[in-house]
Design a protein around this motif. Structure first.
Motif, PDB file in Angstrom:
ATOM      1  N   VAL A 329       0.860  -1.189   0.000  1.00  0.00           N
ATOM      2  CA  VAL A 329       0.000   0.000   0.000  1.00  0.00           C
ATOM      3  C   VAL A 329       0.890   1.230   0.000  1.00  0.00           C
ATOM      4  CG1 VAL A 329      -1.903   1.162   1.166  1.00  0.00           C
ATOM      5  CG2 VAL A 329      -1.668  -1.317   1.357  1.00  0.00           C
ATOM      6  N   THR A 330       0.543   2.214  -0.820  1.00  0.00           N
ATOM      7  CA  THR A 330       1.383   3.410  -0.961  1.00  0.00           C
ATOM      8  C   THR A 330       0.699   4.634  -0.361  1.00  0.00           C
ATOM      9  OG1 THR A 330       0.459   4.021  -3.107  1.00  0.00           O
ATOM     10  CG2 THR A 330       2.304   2.444  -3.106  1.00  0.00           C
ATOM     11  N   LEU A 331       1.429   5.746  -0.369  1.00  0.00           N
ATOM     12  CA  LEU A 331       0.871   7.002   0.117  1.00  0.00           C
ATOM     13  C   LEU A 331      -0.136   7.589  -0.863  1.00  0.00           C
ATOM     14  CD1 LEU A 331       4.113   8.638   1.573  1.00  0.00           C
ATOM     15  CD2 LEU A 331       2.256   7.574   2.843  1.00  0.00           C
ATOM     16  N   GLU A 332      -0.117   7.090  -2.112  1.00  0.00           N
ATOM     17  CA  GLU A 332      -1.115   7.495  -3.113  1.00  0.00           C
ATOM     18  C   GLU A 332      -2.187   6.398  -3.197  1.00  0.00           C
ATOM     19  OE1 GLU A 332      -1.322  10.354  -4.740  1.00  0.00           O
ATOM     20  OE2 GLU A 332       0.438  11.046  -3.641  1.00  0.00           O
ATOM     21  N   PRO A 333      -3.453   6.764  -3.362  1.00  0.00           N
ATOM     22  CA  PRO A 333      -4.526   5.755  -3.394  1.00  0.00           C
ATOM     23  C   PRO A 333      -4.305   4.702  -4.487  1.00  0.00           C
ATOM     24  CG  PRO A 333      -5.444   7.970  -3.197  1.00  0.00           C
ATOM     25  CD  PRO A 333      -3.978   8.140  -3.479  1.00  0.00           C
ATOM     26  N   LEU A 334      -4.453   3.434  -4.094  1.00  0.00           N
ATOM     27  CA  LEU A 334      -4.383   2.314  -5.033  1.00  0.00           C
ATOM     28  C   LEU A 334      -5.661   1.503  -4.909  1.00  0.00           C
ATOM     29  CD1 LEU A 334      -0.789   0.768  -4.752  1.00  0.00           C
ATOM     30  CD2 LEU A 334      -1.798   1.870  -6.743  1.00  0.00           C
ATOM     31  N   HIS A 335      -6.143   0.998  -6.051  1.00  0.00           N
ATOM     32  CA  HIS A 335      -7.348   0.164  -5.997  1.00  0.00           C
ATOM     33  C   HIS A 335      -6.993  -1.184  -5.400  1.00  0.00           C
ATOM     34  CE1 HIS A 335     -10.981  -2.004  -7.210  1.00  0.00           C
ATOM     35  NE2 HIS A 335     -11.552  -0.810  -7.265  1.00  0.00           N
ATOM     36  N   LEU A 336      -7.939  -1.766  -4.696  1.00  0.00           N
ATOM     37  CA  LEU A 336      -7.734  -3.053  -4.029  1.00  0.00           C
ATOM     38  C   LEU A 336      -7.224  -4.105  -5.019  1.00  0.00           C
ATOM     39  CD1 LEU A 336      -8.036  -4.624  -1.381  1.00  0.00           C
ATOM     40  CD2 LEU A 336     -10.403  -5.083  -1.991  1.00  0.00           C
ATOM     41  N   ASN A 337      -7.759  -4.106  -6.247  1.00  0.00           N
ATOM     42  CA  ASN A 337      -7.331  -5.095  -7.248  1.00  0.00           C
ATOM     43  C   ASN A 337      -5.864  -4.921  -7.620  1.00  0.00           C
ATOM     44  OD1 ASN A 337      -9.896  -6.173  -7.303  1.00  0.00           O
ATOM     45  ND2 ASN A 337     -10.558  -4.971  -9.084  1.00  0.00           N
ATOM     46  N   GLU A 338      -5.421  -3.668  -7.709  1.00  0.00           N
ATOM     47  CA  GLU A 338      -4.013  -3.414  -8.031  1.00  0.00           C
ATOM     48  C   GLU A 338      -3.096  -3.940  -6.935  1.00  0.00           C
ATOM     49  OE1 GLU A 338      -2.935   0.518  -9.923  1.00  0.00           O
ATOM     50  OE2 GLU A 338      -4.929   1.032  -9.120  1.00  0.00           O
ATOM     51  N   ILE A 339      -3.512  -3.759  -5.687  1.00  0.00           N
ATOM     52  CA  ILE A 339      -2.698  -4.219  -4.559  1.00  0.00           C
ATOM     53  C   ILE A 339      -2.580  -5.733  -4.581  1.00  0.00           C
ATOM     54  CG2 ILE A 339      -2.585  -4.344  -2.038  1.00  0.00           C
ATOM     55  CD1 ILE A 339      -4.062  -1.619  -1.999  1.00  0.00           C
ATOM     56  N   VAL A 340      -3.704  -6.417  -4.811  1.00  0.00           N
ATOM     57  CA  VAL A 340      -3.689  -7.886  -4.847  1.00  0.00           C
ATOM     58  C   VAL A 340      -2.823  -8.384  -5.996  1.00  0.00           C
ATOM     59  CG1 VAL A 340      -5.111  -9.939  -5.202  1.00  0.00           C
ATOM     60  CG2 VAL A 340      -5.922  -8.100  -3.701  1.00  0.00           C
ATOM     61  N   GLN A 341      -2.946  -7.743  -7.157  1.00  0.00           N
ATOM     62  CA  GLN A 341      -2.205  -8.187  -8.347  1.00  0.00           C
ATOM     63  C   GLN A 341      -0.706  -7.904  -8.250  1.00  0.00           C
ATOM     64  OE1 GLN A 341      -4.215  -6.267 -11.602  1.00  0.00           O
ATOM     65  NE2 GLN A 341      -6.140  -7.387 -11.248  1.00  0.00           N
ATOM     66  N   SER A 342      -0.328  -6.980  -7.361  1.00  0.00           N
ATOM     67  CA  SER A 342       1.097  -6.631  -7.246  1.00  0.00           C
ATOM     68  C   SER A 342       1.884  -7.656  -6.439  1.00  0.00           C
ATOM     69  CB  SER A 342       1.241  -5.256  -6.594  1.00  0.00           C
ATOM     70  OG  SER A 342       0.793  -5.291  -5.245  1.00  0.00           O
ATOM     71  N   SER A 343       1.204  -8.675  -5.912  1.00  0.00           N
ATOM     72  CA  SER A 343       1.882  -9.689  -5.101  1.00  0.00           C
ATOM     73  C   SER A 343       1.530 -11.083  -5.601  1.00  0.00           C
ATOM     74  CB  SER A 343       1.470  -9.545  -3.635  1.00  0.00           C
ATOM     75  OG  SER A 343       1.973 -10.615  -2.874  1.00  0.00           O
ATOM     76  N   ASN A 344       2.457 -12.013  -5.390  1.00  0.00           N
ATOM     77  CA  ASN A 344       2.219 -13.405  -5.754  1.00  0.00           C
ATOM     78  C   ASN A 344       1.551 -14.189  -4.628  1.00  0.00           C
ATOM     79  OD1 ASN A 344       3.467 -13.107  -8.297  1.00  0.00           O
ATOM     80  ND2 ASN A 344       5.498 -13.414  -7.376  1.00  0.00           N
ATOM     81  N   LEU A 345       1.236 -13.508  -3.542  1.00  0.00           N
ATOM     82  CA  LEU A 345       0.629 -14.163  -2.395  1.00  0.00           C
ATOM     83  C   LEU A 345      -0.834 -14.490  -2.649  1.00  0.00           C
ATOM     84  CD1 LEU A 345       2.160 -11.876   0.373  1.00  0.00           C
ATOM     85  CD2 LEU A 345       2.844 -14.227  -0.145  1.00  0.00           C
ATOM     86  N   ASP A 346      -1.358 -15.399  -1.852  1.00  0.00           N
ATOM     87  CA  ASP A 346      -2.768 -15.790  -1.967  1.00  0.00           C
ATOM     88  C   ASP A 346      -3.662 -14.580  -1.706  1.00  0.00           C
ATOM     89  OD1 ASP A 346      -4.921 -17.925  -1.984  1.00  0.00           O
ATOM     90  OD2 ASP A 346      -5.219 -17.040   0.002  1.00  0.00           O
TER      91      ASP A 346
END
Length: 376
Positions: A329-346
């Motif tokens: 999560v960054t200091l600039e707003p990110l959509h929940l989908n972008e956050i999930v897609q940025s990681s290989n985690l479940d």
């Protein structure tokens, strides 16, 4: 024939010499600096001009003009170097920036050990010398929890609560700073010699007083302003109504630091001062989370040992996995989908952890499914 000191060293020697003169305390020094600018200029000022400064009498003017002191600046600096101590002026890179915010910062800081940039993220724990078993338990427990959260524990090396605070930080393999009301050559109380060595290895002993300064009752309240000055907040544990720890709380309020108090038995005089503070607005402490919550955002991001930026002290109690998710999560707003897609985690683990982070107030949810990192 004695060699002259290097020209680059002379300003420091003049500050040491002024610090060695009996009667030149923090307020007198500030007044003199306002009139004459530097320690070097103060020492060169004619006697009559010194006498024109409010608070400067004949005896002190003579002491400044004739540089009356038990030892010379050259001797003091030589001894410090022989022992491996540092003398930090306000201009030194290692001089703590929080102290510079004080109205009367120490002109010099004698240091045994090492002051690190991460020590800017510090909390003081102070209280009574004559404390109960409960007070000792809480001081050690809270200090250990703060240390494990990456916060440096500051205290005064005194008996009772101070000792327990230092020991709690040391047992947690954390950093701790002891602010002394004596010179580094006079460990007080003497039975804390071994503790002082441990503190110096895992942090630092610091004092504004010359090497040979022995214990004097009036210097302990003066020392307390440095304890609070080095810290983002001050925690009081078992302070009676006449406890010197209340001086530290007063300094903290004056310096704009947060004040916390641990409650005790309502019928025990050892906690009466703490209860008064809570009644008057100090934050009540039930656990270390209350302290981290009360500190609010750090004034500037501080790099932790894991080289991650800390934007609010609440982040310091997160697990390693929670920190990994938080860093998505960054200091600039990110959509929940972008956050999930940025990681290989479940994705289910990420979503559940983000919910926990939101509850911990280190992540904020915005309209439209956006998330942003909290800074306050």
């Amino acid at each position: 024939m004695d060699e002259c000191p290097p020209e680059s060293e002379q300003p420091l020697l003049d500050q040491i010499q002024l610090n060695l003169i009996h009667g030149v305390g923090p307020r007198i020094r500030q007044t003199l600096l306002e009139h004459f600018g530097t320690a070097s200029q103060i020492l060169k000022t004619p006697r009559q001009e010194l006498l024109n400064v409010p608070g400067i009498g004949k005896k002190l003017a003579d002491a400044i003009c004739y540089r009356t002191a038990k030892s010379t600046a050259e001797d003091e600096l030589k001894r410090c170097r022989e022992f491996g101590y540092q003398i930090l002026s306000e201009e030194a890179d290692a001089y703590p920036s929080l102290l510079k915010e004080m109205p009367d910062p120490p002109s010099l800081l004698y240091c045994k050990g090492t002051l690190l940039p991460e020590d800017e993220l510090a909390v003081a724990i102070v209280g009574s010398r004559k404390c109960t078993h409960y007070g000792l338990q809480q001081a050690e427990k809270i200090a250990g929890a703060l240390a494990r959260s990456g916060i440096t524990v500051v205290s005064g090396l005194a008996r009772g609560i101070d000792r327990a605070a230092h020991e709690g930080a040391l047992k947690a393999d954390g950093r701790t700073i002891a602010v002394m009301a004596t010179g580094l050559s006079h460990i007080y109380p003497p039975e804390h010699q071994g503790l002082s060595e441990q503190v110096a290895r895992q942090g630092a002993l610091v004092t504004e007083f010359p090497l040979d300064q022995a214990p004097v009752a009036g210097l302990f309240p003066q020392r307390n302003r440095i304890i609070s000055g080095l810290s983002m907040g001050v925690v009081l544990i078992e302070a009676g109504r006449k406890s010197g720890a209340l001086h530290t709380a007063r300094h903290a309020y004056e310096q704009g630091r947060e004040v916390f108090a641990v409650p005790g038995r309502i019928d025990h005089p050892a906690s009466a001062g703490c209860h008064d503070l809570i009644r008057d607005g100090a934050m009540l402490v039930r656990s270390v989370e209350d302290i981290l919550e009360g500190l609010g955002p750090a004034k500037t991001p501080v790099l932790t040992a894991e080289s991650r930026e800390v934007h609010t002290p609440r982040e310091l109690v997160l697990s390693e996995f929670e920190r990994d998710i938080l860093n998505l999560v960054t200091l600039e707003p990110l959509h929940l989908n972008e956050i999930v897609q940025s990681s290989n985690l479940d994705s289910s683990r990420i979503l559940s952890t983000l919910t926990i982070l939101e509850m911990r107030k280190v992540v904020k949810r915005l309209p439209g499914g956006f998330l942003v990192r909290a800074t306050g």
